[in-house]
Design a protein around this motif. Structure first.
Motif: not given
Length: 261
Positions: A12, A70, A72, A74-79, A89, A179
């Motif tokens: 991922e 969008q 992402f 680590d696979g999670e959507e972020v803003t 983050a 990250k």
């Protein structure tokens, strides 16, 4: 070897973007741009002026907010509304301007904006800095990252060479970028020897498992450092290639539209 080099498509992305758009008035900087950065790789981002690579990086680092699309982590959507959001983050960006404080020593620059204060009333009330602890931890950060060009952590940054100053900025990003680290033209305005030193640091960071986004116009450097190369053209991703399968001439041809991906 990165996961993408070994052909593991199940991995991922650490950082990804889907269909990003960004306009400045009537100028469409991004027109549905996609992006993927995988664990343990150096991904170079190249493109002509106006291709949208700066806008893409600004969206990924929180310096700009996309109009749509969008992002992402680590696979999670972020803003990300601000660069601070991205930093919190785990995404650190080193710009060409470096943002180092020349009069301060290396340790103080590593903790610039993240200063450690002394425990108890001295730190809480009088706001005294814990210089000893910052120097100890900065020394450990530099040692852990394997950055050999920074020997004396108490040395003022104004006495350092251009390559060493870049090393300070990169070390600061790596120390806190849990990250991703984004490097914007890290060898610009450096001599051959200093560029080689910075390139060695970038490889060391990758070898320590930190994924890196490298924005550069220096094609020999890109082909020396990158595991994969993201080519941006007319606001979109035109192709992703590898130095193992494509030449610099191929990359330039795709970048300019002389050749299809």
């Amino acid at each position: 070897m990165s996961a993408t080099e070994s052909g593991d498509s199940r991995t991922e992305p650490v950082l990804a973007a889907r269909a990003l758009t960004k306009s400045y008035g009537r100028v469409e900087a991004l027109r549905g741009a996609d992006f993927e950065l995988y664990p343990g790789e150096i991904l170079a981002v190249i493109g002509d002026n106006g291709a949208g690579k700066s806008s893409l990086i600004k969206c990924l680092s929180g310096a700009s907010t996309p109009d749509s699309g969008q992002i992402f982590l680590d696979g999670e959507e972020v803003t990300f509304r601000t660069p601070q959001d991205a930093k919190e983050a785990g995404i650190e960006t080193v710009y060409q301007t470096l943002a180092v404080a020349p009069a301060l020593d290396i340790a103080s620059n590593l903790y610039l904006g993240r200063e450690i204060r002394k425990p108890g009333p001295l730190g809480r009330v009088l706001r005294h800095l814990d210089i000893t602890r910052m120097r100890e931890e900065a020394r450990e950060h530099v040692k852990r990252l394997g950055i050999e060009t920074l020997q004396d952590i108490t040395q003022p940054v104004e006495t350092l060479s251009g390559g060493q100053r870049q090393a300070v900025a990169v070390a600061r990003a790596a120390a806190f970028g849990s990250k991703v680290v984004i490097l914007d033209e890290p060898t610009a305005a450096l001599g051959v020897r200093e560029s080689a030193q910075v390139a060695a640091i970038i490889k060391q960071l990758r070898d320590h498992g930190l994924p890196i986004v490298l924005i550069s116009h220096d094609m020999p450097s890109v082909f020396d450092l990158a595991d994969r190369i993201h080519i941006q053209r007319l606001g979109r991703r035109a192709a992703v290639i590898s130095p193992n399968t494509h030449t610099m001439e191929d990359a330039v041809a795709i970048m300019t539209g002389a050749r299809a991906a």
